[in-house]
Design an enzyme around this catalytic site. Sequence first.
Site, PDB file in Angstrom:
ATOM      1  N   ASP A  56       1.855   0.637  -2.626  1.00 30.62           N
ATOM      2  CA  ASP A  56       1.177   0.252  -3.859  1.00 30.62           C
ATOM      3  C   ASP A  56       1.115   1.445  -4.810  1.00 30.62           C
ATOM      4  O   ASP A  56       1.085   2.598  -4.382  1.00 30.62           O
ATOM      5  CB  ASP A  56      -0.251  -0.210  -3.563  1.00 30.62           C
ATOM      6  CG  ASP A  56      -0.286  -1.452  -2.694  1.00 30.62           C
ATOM      7  OD1 ASP A  56       0.730  -2.167  -2.637  1.00 30.62           O
ATOM      8  OD2 ASP A  56      -1.339  -1.693  -2.071  1.00 30.62           O
ATOM      9  N   ARG A  57       1.040   1.138  -6.074  1.00 32.67           N
ATOM     10  CA  ARG A  57       0.986   2.189  -7.091  1.00 32.67           C
ATOM     11  C   ARG A  57      -0.102   3.232  -6.832  1.00 32.67           C
ATOM     12  O   ARG A  57       0.160   4.436  -6.902  1.00 32.67           O
ATOM     13  CB  ARG A  57       0.791   1.555  -8.477  1.00 32.67           C
ATOM     14  CG  ARG A  57       0.682   2.565  -9.597  1.00 32.67           C
ATOM     15  CD  ARG A  57       0.560   1.848 -10.935  1.00 32.67           C
ATOM     16  NE  ARG A  57       0.541   2.800 -12.041  1.00 32.67           N
ATOM     17  CZ  ARG A  57       0.640   2.461 -13.318  1.00 32.67           C
ATOM     18  NH1 ARG A  57       0.759   1.183 -13.645  1.00 32.67           N
ATOM     19  NH2 ARG A  57       0.614   3.363 -14.259  1.00 32.67           N
TER      20      ARG A  57
END
Length: 257
Positions: A56-57
């Site tokens: 995930d970012r």
Amino acid sequence: MTPLNILYQDEHIVAVHKPSGLLVHRSALARGETEFLLQRLRNQLGKRVYPVHRLDRPTSGVMVFGLSSEVAALLSDTFSERQVEKRYLAVVRGVAPSEARLDYPLREEDGTRPKADMPAMPAMTDIRCVDSVELPVQVDRYPKARYSLVEARPLTGRRHQIRRHLSRRGYPIIGDAKHGKSVHNHFFAEKLGAPRLLLAATYLTFDHPMGEKRIQLSCALDDTMTALFHHLGWAGHLPLDSVRTPPHTTPSALKAL
């Protein structure tokens, strides 16, 4: 621009420390972004790279890329067939159990279809409480605030799996704007200098796609999480960058999956 920290590289694969907040590649859900891990790594190495898994970012930590599409395809199969062991460290609200298996089916979250149209898929995460701390401050409705350092081992690969599983069990990760609680997120951001999701991919082990050896990668935490660990008395749990290549074996735990 600061070069990416390369943890391991040979003629077939490369592993790097992905910074928190950096997207891996372009996405329809991130219009307007101009900086991506894939592009930065390609520019740094002077060659194309091919992602084989995702983070995930806001999550930091170890990521592996193939240096050819053929190798990337082999590695992708390894990940999808659960022949990879992954470990994460997360700072969560509350005192987590010493050990637990979180077995909650999850709907895929791809952002393109209504959730009602997506079937719930099996999802399992093993967690272990590494340490905990009680702070003499009132953050929520209690006079003291308790937090835990949790090691998470996802046994499946659903989107946002660790974040969603821990939140459902009652131990949301600090800094998780979607699945956490804002009062604790703001406390860590404003008082403890940690304004990010406190989740890091710290360990990855897998069979090399082109040889009879197993790659074991350990990834240190970034400056934000390192400083926080020192502040909370968890410095003894800080992982270090390291690479091991023991002879090819399949751990019994992975055989059983």
